[in-house]
Motif scaffolding. Structure first.
Motif, PDB file in Angstrom:
ATOM      1  N   PHE A  69       0.846  -1.203   0.000  1.00  0.00           N
ATOM      2  CA  PHE A  69       0.000   0.000   0.000  1.00  0.00           C
ATOM      3  C   PHE A  69       0.878   1.249   0.000  1.00  0.00           C
ATOM      4  O   PHE A  69       0.665   2.180  -0.791  1.00  0.00           O
ATOM      5  N   ALA A  72       2.629   1.719  -3.345  1.00  0.00           N
ATOM      6  CA  ALA A  72       1.711   2.188  -4.387  1.00  0.00           C
ATOM      7  C   ALA A  72       1.485   3.690  -4.278  1.00  0.00           C
ATOM      8  O   ALA A  72       1.513   4.416  -5.277  1.00  0.00           O
ATOM      9  N   ILE A  77       0.125   6.638  -7.087  1.00  0.00           N
ATOM     10  CA  ILE A  77      -1.274   6.201  -7.088  1.00  0.00           C
ATOM     11  C   ILE A  77      -1.972   6.789  -5.860  1.00  0.00           C
ATOM     12  O   ILE A  77      -1.443   6.715  -4.750  1.00  0.00           O
ATOM     13  N   TYR A  82      -6.068   3.176  -5.210  1.00  0.00           N
ATOM     14  CA  TYR A  82      -5.503   1.877  -4.831  1.00  0.00           C
ATOM     15  C   TYR A  82      -6.523   1.055  -4.048  1.00  0.00           C
ATOM     16  O   TYR A  82      -6.602  -0.164  -4.211  1.00  0.00           O
ATOM     17  N   LYS A  85      -8.755  -0.477  -6.540  1.00  0.00           N
ATOM     18  CA  LYS A  85      -8.104  -1.633  -7.153  1.00  0.00           C
ATOM     19  C   LYS A  85      -8.178  -2.844  -6.241  1.00  0.00           C
ATOM     20  O   LYS A  85      -8.473  -3.969  -6.693  1.00  0.00           O
TER      21      LYS A  85
END
Length: 266
Positions: A69, A72, A77, A82, A85
């Motif tokens: 996390f 990302a 992002i 995220y 996603k």
């Protein structure tokens, strides 16, 4: 069974019931919280409910999730993208079902776990009891923007006492998080529960006090309402300062919403 796990499920069920019959387009409308849509709220709740489950079942898998996390987000992002996603890029009723299926699993697993067991988190380690209570708090707090968006006055339950306790437990942290001196004494709290039971703490403090509706106290410490948009009676400099910056959730200091910006739509 761990009562806080049951309370978490009941709070989640209450939110599910107001969403189960609405159209997918409604899930895409922005709320009053940072322009999040209802979909965004569910992405967030689903992902971090699942993170709590990972922390309960496997420290290694939780640490892997957390590092992924962070990586990302550092790559550019946005956290919301995220979380979408990680929620299979679905939305509306399909997302609602995914969130429901997962929170039921989380409740089941936490309800039979040792309340004192320590689990990892993005901040300091927590007990199992504290971890699931935090999930209850976040569901209740983020649920408020959904109730507000849909124009529904939430029917409260005495399970919000869990959130009151989190609010008290983070009294000192609220000040320390802003590099402010932590007051020696917490204000006296005299709150009326949803079932009209009187809850009182810190009776010996005669200088600072907060009196009123327990749900409004919860709204302030979770930052879903500005203190001036409530009917709470706040007496004393320390109490007034606390209610102006109260923050019962982890992370860097965040300011409460501005007066009049968070309300239940008509």
């Amino acid at each position: 069974m761990l009562q806080q796990a049951i309370d978490f499920k009941n709070e989640s069920d209450s939110l599910y019931k107001i969403l189960k019959n609405i159209k997918d387009d409604t899930f895409r409308k922005e709320t009053q919280f940072k322009s999040w849509t209802i979909n965004d709220v569910l992405y967030h709740l689903h992902v971090w409910n699942n993170a709590a489950l990972l922390s309960l079942k496997s420290e290694n898998k939780f640490q892997e999730f957390l590092q992924d996390f962070i990586s990302a987000v550092q790559s550019g992002i946005s956290p919301r993208d995220y979380e979408k996603k990680l929620s299979e890029n679905i939305d509306g009723q399909e997302l609602l079902f995914l969130w429901k299926k997962n929170y039921e699993m989380v409740s089941d697993e936490f309800s039979i776990s040792d309340p004192k067991k320590r689990v990892k988190w993005a901040g300091p380690d927590m007990s199992v009891r504290s971890s699931i209570t935090a999930r209850l708090m976040e569901t209740w707090a983020h649920g408020q923007e959904i109730y507000d968006q849909l124009g529904i006055n939430r029917v409260e339950d005495d399970r919000i006492k869990n959130i009151v306790v989190i609010g008290m437990n983070t009294f000192g942290w609220t000040f320390a998080n802003r590099n402010l001196a932590v007051p020696e004494k917490m204000p006296r709290l005299f709150l009326l529960s949803p079932s009209k039971v009187k809850w009182e703490w810190n009776k010996d403090n005669k200088e600072d006090s907060i009196t009123g509706n327990a749900s409004e106290f919860c709204q302030v410490v979770t930052q879903v309402r500005n203190i001036n948009d409530t009917s709470l009676k706040v007496t004393g400099n320390i109490a007034k300062k606390w209610m102006s910056i109260a923050q019962c959730f982890a992370g860097p200091p965040e300011d409460p919403p501005k007066v009049g910006t968070r309300y239940t739509r008509k």
